[in-house]
Enzyme design. Structure first.
Site, PDB file in Angstrom:
ATOM      1  N   GLY A  71       0.821  -1.196   0.000  1.00 13.54           N
ATOM      2  CA  GLY A  71       0.000   0.000   0.000  1.00 13.54           C
ATOM      3  C   GLY A  71       0.862   1.256   0.000  1.00 13.54           C
ATOM      4  O   GLY A  71       2.048   1.216   0.340  1.00 13.54           O
ATOM      5  N   GLY A 119       0.406  -5.175   0.698  1.00 16.03           N
ATOM      6  CA  GLY A 119      -0.788  -5.122  -0.141  1.00 16.03           C
ATOM      7  C   GLY A 119      -0.613  -5.795  -1.477  1.00 16.03           C
ATOM      8  O   GLY A 119      -1.597  -6.222  -2.098  1.00 16.03           O
ATOM      9  N   GLU A 142       5.261  -5.660   7.727  1.00 15.25           N
ATOM     10  CA  GLU A 142       4.546  -4.711   8.573  1.00 15.25           C
ATOM     11  C   GLU A 142       5.179  -4.455   9.936  1.00 15.25           C
ATOM     12  O   GLU A 142       5.138  -3.327  10.442  1.00 15.25           O
ATOM     13  CB  GLU A 142       3.091  -5.179   8.746  1.00 15.25           C
ATOM     14  CG  GLU A 142       2.177  -4.825   7.586  1.00 15.25           C
ATOM     15  CD  GLU A 142       2.418  -5.651   6.344  1.00 15.25           C
ATOM     16  OE1 GLU A 142       1.857  -5.315   5.292  1.00 15.25           O
ATOM     17  OE2 GLU A 142       3.174  -6.639   6.413  1.00 15.25           O
ATOM     18  N   ASP A 150      -1.857  -7.664   7.061  1.00 14.57           N
ATOM     19  CA  ASP A 150      -3.288  -7.562   6.768  1.00 14.57           C
ATOM     20  C   ASP A 150      -3.535  -8.107   5.360  1.00 14.57           C
ATOM     21  O   ASP A 150      -2.795  -8.969   4.905  1.00 14.57           O
ATOM     22  CB  ASP A 150      -3.777  -6.121   6.938  1.00 14.57           C
ATOM     23  CG  ASP A 150      -3.146  -5.157   5.935  1.00 14.57           C
ATOM     24  OD1 ASP A 150      -2.068  -5.465   5.389  1.00 14.57           O
ATOM     25  OD2 ASP A 150      -3.735  -4.081   5.692  1.00 14.57           O
TER      26      ASP A 150
END
Length: 362
Positions: A71, A119, A142, A150
């Site tokens: 992301g 992502g 992360e 995630d």
């Protein structure tokens, strides 16, 4: 006056024969995902799902560095500093697309060449056909920025053999293409030099073409997976119930690589490490990807409110001093109650995926 050059779309949408081709098109940013990109992907998948002329979908990334570095965390940082709501809105639209890819009724081919992080895994590792190369570096980094895996990362890692997924998640490490296949993150292996030819062949397919035969003619058996050579000590050390015990096991291991790994984990956000471990353990017990994504959304929103996420992005991406000041700074300082609070319900803001059939049909 100087004419302004038109800006290319962030996702290129092409029809090539019976193939729908999506190209992530931010090469200077390693194709980092924006909200607009995820909405485009979701809408296009919805359109192609009912288009009888489209028999398969291909996802690739523009540029030479890889499919997707994750992301757009610079945008996330700016949004959190400004006190905005753009990030939570982004995630609320991103996770349904991850699920849409996993559920897609037509072959979805993800070309996972080069860097595939965060992502980027969400838009590729849930695909029905996942192709890696010798250049592939796949992972969920992360914990290095004070965040928690995630986009279904805890679902994927939680179901990897033994504790290999736990190791990658806590260390923010990356796996090779061969590793990715053994971990269940990919299916086929391809020499990177053959990627352009395979993409052309897929675009030349007709209604009578055999997709599997086309893939078979390009892909090959993967080489040895280097991560598997460490599985014995990884499984032994990471089987503990707490992050503190895992680190202690690593420190006491006769394996030099294990002892070095303890230092890697201790450099990460203590809060993120503990919440990541709990997320993985809980994800293993959840029935499906929908339930895991719903859990990850709760954890992500709670993490967004904590200081480590912003501090991690600042240290690693904004100021690039690579000396984050974690709060609290030690694993022992992160209480069980603090970890558990990341899984609290969000009330009206809760994400519910199980009832969503086509979230991007409008």
């Amino acid at each position: 006056m100087t004419a302004v050059e038109p800006t290319e779309p962030e996702v290129l949408v092409r029809r090539e024969g019976t193939l729908g081709h999506l190209i992530l098109n931010r090469p200077r940013a390693m194709n980092a995902l924006t909200h607009r990109m995820m909405m485009t992907i979701g809408r296009q998948l919805t359109d192609w799902e009912t288009d009888d002329a489209v028999h398969a979908v291909l996802l690739t990334g523009a540029g030479e560095r890889g499919l997707c570095a994750g992301g757009d965390i610079v945008a996330i940082y700016r949004d959190t500093v400004a006190g905005g709501t753009g990030t939570s809105t982004f995630w609320a639209d991103e996770y349904p697309v991850n699920l849409q890819i996993a559920r897609y009724p037509k072959p979805f081919i993800a070309m996972m060449d080069g860097v595939v992080l965060g992502g980027g895994m969400g838009v590729s590792a849930h695909a029905s056909i996942r192709i890696v190369t010798e250049r592939t570096k796949v992972g969920m980094p992360e914990t290095a920025i004070g965040f928690v895996p995630d986009v279904g990362g805890t679902y994927l890692f939680g179901r990897s053999p033994g504790e290999l997924g736990t190791h990658l998640a806590l260390t923010a490490g990356t796996a090779t293409g061969a590793d990715a296949i053994r971990l269940g993150l990919a299916d086929r292996y391809l020499a990177s030099e053959k990627v352009p030819a395979l993409v052309r062949a897929l675009g030349e397919m007709t209604a009578g073409s055999d997709l599997q035969s086309t893939l078979d003619s390009f892909t090959e058996a993967p080489p040895a997976a280097p991560l598997l050579a460490s599985q014995s000590w990884i499984d032994a050390c990471y089987s503990a119930d707490t992050a503190e015990q895992i680190v202690a096991n690593l420190q006491q291991s006769p394996e030099a690589d294990a002892r070095a790994t303890a230092d890697v984990i201790l450099a990460k956000s203590p809060t993120a490490v503990k919440v990541t471990l709990e997320s993985l353990r809980r994800a293993r017990k959840l029935p499906n990807l929908e339930a895991v994504l719903e859990q990850e959304f709760r954890v992500s929103i709670h993490s967004l409110k904590r200081p480590d996420f912003r501090e991690g992005i600042r240290a690693m991406v904004i100021d690039k001093d690579r000396t984050p000041q974690w709060s609290p700074p030690e694993l022992a300082d992160v209480s069980d109650a603090e970890v558990a609070s990341h899984f609290d319900d969000l009330g009206a803001d809760e994400l519910r995926l199980t009832a969503l059939a086509h979230p991007h049909s409008n």
